[in-house]
Structure formats: structure tokens, C-alpha cells
Design an enzyme around this catalytic site. Structure first.
Site, PDB file in Angstrom:
ATOM      1  N   ARG A 113       5.893   1.423  -5.526  1.00 26.03           N
ATOM      2  CA  ARG A 113       4.699   1.076  -6.316  1.00 26.03           C
ATOM      3  C   ARG A 113       4.637   1.935  -7.581  1.00 26.03           C
ATOM      4  NH1 ARG A 113      -0.578   3.446  -3.365  1.00 26.03           N
ATOM      5  NH2 ARG A 113       0.380   5.177  -2.282  1.00 26.03           N
ATOM      6  N   ASP A 145       2.332  -3.636  -0.826  1.00 23.87           N
ATOM      7  CA  ASP A 145       1.927  -4.499  -1.949  1.00 23.87           C
ATOM      8  C   ASP A 145       2.215  -3.930  -3.343  1.00 23.87           C
ATOM      9  OD1 ASP A 145       0.057  -2.472  -1.990  1.00 23.87           O
ATOM     10  OD2 ASP A 145      -1.641  -3.734  -1.383  1.00 23.87           O
ATOM     11  N   GLY A 146       2.640  -2.695  -3.428  1.00 29.34           N
ATOM     12  CA  GLY A 146       2.919  -2.126  -4.751  1.00 29.34           C
ATOM     13  C   GLY A 146       1.674  -1.673  -5.499  1.00 29.34           C
ATOM     14  N   ARG A 203       1.561   8.489 -14.730  1.00 25.71           N
ATOM     15  CA  ARG A 203       2.072   9.844 -14.524  1.00 25.71           C
ATOM     16  C   ARG A 203       3.101  10.172 -15.613  1.00 25.71           C
ATOM     17  NH1 ARG A 203       3.345  10.092  -8.075  1.00 25.71           N
ATOM     18  NH2 ARG A 203       5.076   8.694  -8.547  1.00 25.71           N
ATOM     19  N   ASP A 280      11.932  12.477  -0.100  1.00 22.81           N
ATOM     20  CA  ASP A 280      11.692  11.562  -1.229  1.00 22.81           C
ATOM     21  C   ASP A 280      10.487  12.022  -2.051  1.00 22.81           C
ATOM     22  OD1 ASP A 280      10.525  10.717   1.359  1.00 22.81           O
ATOM     23  OD2 ASP A 280       9.412   9.301   0.127  1.00 22.81           O
ATOM     24  N   ASN A 281       9.774  13.032  -1.566  1.00 22.73           N
ATOM     25  CA  ASN A 281       8.638  13.558  -2.329  1.00 22.73           C
ATOM     26  C   ASN A 281       8.939  14.943  -2.890  1.00 22.73           C
ATOM     27  OD1 ASN A 281       7.152  11.251  -1.813  1.00 22.73           O
ATOM     28  ND2 ASN A 281       6.153  12.095  -0.007  1.00 22.73           N
ATOM     29  N   ASP A 290       3.902  13.341  -6.113  1.00 25.30           N
ATOM     30  CA  ASP A 290       3.331  12.424  -5.124  1.00 25.30           C
ATOM     31  C   ASP A 290       2.143  13.042  -4.382  1.00 25.30           C
ATOM     32  OD1 ASP A 290       5.099  10.570  -5.948  1.00 25.30           O
ATOM     33  OD2 ASP A 290       6.016  10.191  -4.000  1.00 25.30           O
TER      34      ASP A 290
END
Ligand code: AMP
Ligand code: MG
Length: 538
Positions: A113, A145-146, A203, A280-281, A290
Site C-alpha cells: 500500500r 486493499d492497499g 512519506r 521488512d520494517n 513503518d
């Protein structure tokens, strides 16, 4: 005339888009969820917001892009940074990454997303990637849903900027815009989905590359692409290391270890708990990235995590963050191993994490306690006792350290009563009944030792206070404060979002009139969702 001027500045952002230009992209152009092989990114367009409405923007983040408040207040800005219109030069894409979630390899994740609008080079020659969060699905959206809701977007927007002003390495937030769409979320995962207002945060960071961007290619044994991404990263974000080579890969990894250690020291200093330290963060630049179910320590409890998804294990608790960062770096080391094929230099680099962390932690403690320098022979024990005593009763970490500076060290500690010694820190206690005689004696004894320790330093009292006040913030984004701002914003009143944004621009200043925001968490917030614990639903 005026609106044309505004329009032209946003259209004159100097987009360079090196990531997409130099790295392999996904040949498939249809935006459908799938495994994306052999590519670092997929081109994808943000969806249009039906009724974009500005909630807040950060003027400091705007300055990074050479944008003025006037630019940010234009309708055109709101359209662009809600994803509704593209400015000239933008080249939107989502990146492919994988990651370990809660210790387990999760395969392809990717920007599910997040949509990068491209990278600009500003007038000072700095490179900044712009990224929309919540602007629609991408090939990496899996079953979701993104989109993003106002609730989580307020939290990300405010905390990114608060962390920046606290001096913690972080990605930045330019803007927070309501889309006008409704987004369905089951906030507590109880089978009660509800419509919430949708929002998009823009961001900003020099790079959003995560450990997982390397891990996915290693997992797929795509060494060619792994090397391309690493060479690109070194040339673009670590040019001081020189031209990529095996030696440079190792020094690069060591630098990532050092930067990560520096970031974690800051988290521990201010009492920030990330909540989801999956690989991944984790940013390769050592930036906090994140902002999901993060939280701020209120009562000092190393076991605490705000994330309800982690309630059983507490893997990402405050006290475990240094170990988890180390573990995550081990996964990054494994990922780049095929380019190095030797374990020892990678292990040596990881030792740099431990060294940097230890050194940074000692400096941090010296700062928090207002000492000239950390002396292990006396301060190891002094600190260990403090950490134990802080946990005996519910003690607000932020208030405790801030108020410790008020303790006048010109007094004679051996001839000072417990009441006198403890008076400055009294506000830090949540439950007065917990303050037993035994506890007061123990804390007072620690305070006596502390006074003697600072007296031995010979630092004038006011200088010690100044030093401490530069390490110990007065204002942090307490979990309940963010929630109050969300409650109002959901009613269409953005005043508290903007008030907190302003407050948190000067976290170390006294700010007369704002003391209410420095007080301990009110009792009603103890158990309320969003104020004490959070789910990942966002
Ligand atoms: P997180 O741990 O929240 O950073 O997210 C883990 C993965 O889930 C990332 O690949 C995200 O892009 C993806 N993700 C989270 N929320 C959504 C969403 N609403 N739609 C699509 N992808 C999402
Ligand atoms: Mg993430």
C-alpha cells in the site's frame, strides 16, 4: 496569476527517478496481485481520491522539497499528494521485498500500500524519495486493499515528525490528506468490520529500501539481481564507500550495523517501542520506518509492547529491541552472503553492532543522568540499580528522567530526608499506594548515590540540568494524545493534530501553557484501545 505560480513550483520539482531508471522493472504492467520475479519494482498508478482534503502538513518536510507553506496549502498540492494527480516528472512504482515476520520467513511482501512517486533532487543536491501510503493496491497487496485509514495515518504522520524533532533517525512525513473514501477495517479482529475515513500520508526519505529488499532476491537465489540492488544502493546512498566490490559490500554491511545500533540507542533513550520489527520494517539507512502499532513507554516496563498481535510472545517488547535488531542484521548478513561467500567478515561487521550499541548506550545513559562520561566501574551498578528500582512501582519514564534534572545536587545527600530527595520525581508515580516505606528507602538511597556521583563529576548543577534536558524530552507523543487527536480528526476537527504537530516540534523545551501534554497518562487511557494497546489493523 497566483495559482499559476503555485502550480508551476510543484511541477518544477526536479525528479530524477534513478531507482526506476537503473534497476530492472517488472515487464508486466497490469496491476494485479502476484509474485513478481526478476524485478526490483512494478510501475503502478495511485488511485484517485474522490474528495481529497488536507488535514496537516509538515513545513520542515516541505522544506526538504523546496516547497513553501503556500505551495502546501494549494489545492494542487492536495491533489498530488493524495495520489489524485501526477506532477510533471513523477514515475510511480511499488518495490518488491520479502521479510521475516515475527521470526518466520514470509516470502514476498512488497509495497502493498505504498507507492513511490519518484525521487527528487533538491536545490541542495539532496535526493529524497516521495512515497504515498494508502493510495491503492499494487501487485504486492496480497489479500489487502492497499488503503490506509485516518486513525493509523494520524499516528504515522505525527510520530514521524515527532521522532525527527527528538533527534531520532526516521523517515519523514510531508502531508496527511483525507481521501473522501471510506475504508473497511476490523479494528480489533473481532468480526466487526466498520467503515473508517480513508487517508494518504506522503512519506519522505533518502531511500525506503529495507532489509527485505535484499532478502527476497537471496531467497529466490537471484544473485544477479541481489548484486544489482546492492551496487545501486552503495552508489546512490553510500557513495562515500567507493565503487562496489566485495570489500565494499562488507564495509557497507558494517555501516548498516552501526547505523542500526545508533537508531536503537535513540529508541531506548526516548522510550519508543516500534511494535513490528520485522525485517521488512528495517531500513538500510538505519531510519525508523513503518509506524504501525508503535507506542511510547509510559510506566517503565521493559516487557511492554503495544502490539496486541505480539501479546503472547512479546517478541518486540521495549527491552528486546536491541537483540531483535541484531537478529535482523543477521538475516541481512545471510541475504548478502552469496556476494561475499565468507562468514567471518560478516560476523566481524556484526560485532560492530554490539560495540556501537554498547558505546552509544553508555553515552546515552551519561546524557540521561547528566554525567560527564559513563564510567563502567561506578556506573554499571548505579544504572542497574536504577533500572531495577524503576520497575518496582509504576513510574513514568519520561517524567522521571525529565524531573531528575530538577534534583539539586548541591544538597548534602546524607542529611536530606526521603521526602526532600523524592520531591522532584513525585509526579512520575502512577499509583501512590505502591510507594511503601521500603520502596521509598530504596529509591532515596539510589538518589543519594546519584547525587554523590554527580558531585564527583564536578559539573555545575545548571550545566548538568541543561545536559539532561537535551537528552530527556519533556514532550513525547503519548499514546493517548495521538488517540485524542484521532477522535477529533474523525469528527472533522483537525486542530489537535496540528496542535500536537506544533508541540512536538520542540520536545525538549518547557513550552509554558502546554504542561498538560507532559503529564502522565490519565487513568481513563489505561485500558482504552489505541491508548495502551493497538492491533496491526490500519
Ligand atoms: P507491515 O508489517 O504493516 O509493515 O506490513 C506488512 C506487509 O503487508 C507489507 O508488505 C505491507 O505493504 C502489507 N500491507 C499492510 N497493510 C496493507 C493494506 N491495507 N493493503 C495492502 N498491503 C498491506
Ligand atoms: Mg511494513
Amino acid at each position: 496569476m497566483n495559482s499559476q505560480l503555485k502550480l508551476s513550483r510543484l511541477d518544477k520539482l526536479n525528479f530524477d527517478n534513478r531507482f526506476a531508471r537503473e534497476l530492472p522493472g517488472d515487464p508486466e504492467t497490469i496491476n494485479r496481485r502476484r509474485q513478481v520475479l526478476g524485478a526490483c519494482y512494478s510501475s503502478v498508478l495511485p488511485i484517485k481520491a474522490p474528495q481529497p482534503q488536507m488535514v496537516a502538513y509538515s513545513k520542515e518536510a516541505a522544506e526538504l522539497l523546496d516547497l513553501t507553506p503556500e505551495d502546501c496549502e494549494s489545492d494542487y498540492f492536495t491533489q498530488i499528494f493524495s495520489g489524485t494527480r501526477l506532477a510533471a516528472g513523477m514515475y510511480p512504482y511499488a518495490t518488491c521485498y520479502g521479510g521475516h515476520q515475527f521470526g518466520n520467513w514470509a516470502g514476498q511482501l512488497g509495497d502493498g500500500r505504498a507507492i513511490n512517486l519518484g525521487e527528487i533532487v533538491n536545490q541542495r543536491g539532496e535526493r529524497w524519495v516521495l512515497q504515498l501510503k494508502g493510495a491503492g493496491p499494487t501487485p504486492y497487496s496480497r489479500t489487502a486493499d492497499g488503503l490506509a485509514v485516518l486513525r493509523s495515518s494520524v499516528r504515522e504522520f505525527l510520530c514521524s515528525e515527532a521522532m525527527f524533532h527528538l533527534g531520532v533517525p526516521t523517515t519523514r512525513a510531508l502531508s496527511l490528506i483525507l481521501t473522501g473514501d471510506e475504508v473497511i477495517r476490523d479494528m480489533f479482529y473481532t468480526g466487526n468490520p466498520q467503515a473508517e475515513p480513508g487517508a494518504v500520508v506522503c512519506r519522505v526519505a533518502p531511500s525506503f529500501t529495507r532489509f527485505g529488499n535484499f532478502q527476497i532476491f537471496a531467497a529466490r537465489r537471484d544473485t544477479g539481481l541481489l548484486q544489482k540492488l546492492l551496487d545501486y544502493t552503495i552508489r546512490t546512498d553510500f557513495p562515500h564507500l567507493g565503487e562496489p566490490s566485495k570489500e565494499v559490500y562488507i564495509t557497507w554491511f558494517e555501516e548498516v550495523c552501526r547505523r542500526t545500533a545508533g537508531m536503537i540507542v535513540h529508541w531506548q533513550r526516548v522510550g519508543f517501542v516500534h511494535g513490528v520489527m520485522n525485517t521488512d520494517n528495517m531500513s538500510i539507512l538505519g531510519l525508523t520506518i513503518d509506524y504501525g502499532p508503535y507506542g511510547w513507554l509510559e510506566n517503565y516496563d521493559p516487557h511492554w509492547t503495544p502490539n496486541t498481535t505480539d501479546a503472547a510472545e512479546h517478541r518486540y517488547r521495549y527491552g528486546n529491541q536491541p537483540q531483535i535488531a541484531f537478529w535482523n542484521l543477521g538475516q541481512l548478513g545471510n541475504a548478502i552472503y552469496p556476494l561475499i561467500e565468507e562468514v567471518e567478515p560478516l560476523q566481524k561487521a556484526m560485532n560492530a553492532y554490539a560495540e556501537t550499541f554498547e558505546q552509544g548506550w553508555q553515552n546515552m545513559i551519561a546524557g540521561k543522568l547528566g554525567l560527564n562520561a559513563y564510567k563502567p566501574e561506578t556506573d554499571d551498578e548505579l544504572t542497574a540499580e536504577l533500572i531495577t528500582v524503576l520497575q518496582l512501582v509504576e513510574t513514568d519514564m519520561t517524567i522521571f528522567y525529565r524531573n531528575l534534572a530538577k534534583l539539586d545536587n548541591r544538597i548534602d545527600p546524607d542529611n536530606s530526608s526521603e521526602e526532600m530527595l523524592m520531591a522532584p520525581i513525585g509526579e512520575a508515580y502512577y499509583v501512590p499506594e505502591q510507594l511503601t516505606g521500603e520502596y521509598k528507602t530504596r529509591m532515596s538511597n539510589w538518589l543519594r548515590r546519584y547525587i554523590k556521583r554527580t558531585q564527583a563529576d564536578g559539573m555545575p548543577n545548571e550545566i548538568r540540568q541543561q545536559k539532561m534536558n537535551a537528552f530527556n524530552p519533556k514532550y513525547v507523543l503519548r499514546n493517548y494524545m495521538a488517540q485524542l487527536a484521532i477522535d477529533k480528526a474523525e469528527q472533522g476537527d483537525f486542530s489537535l493534530v496540528n496542535e500536537l504537530l506544533e508541540l512536538l516540534r520542540h520536545p525538549y523545551d518547557e513550552q509554558p501553557g502546554k504542561e498538560g501534554f507532559a503529564a502522565k497518562r490519565p487513568d481513563w487511557a489505561r485500558q482504552r484501545a489505541g491508548c495502551s494497546t493497538l492491533s496491526c489493523s490500519s
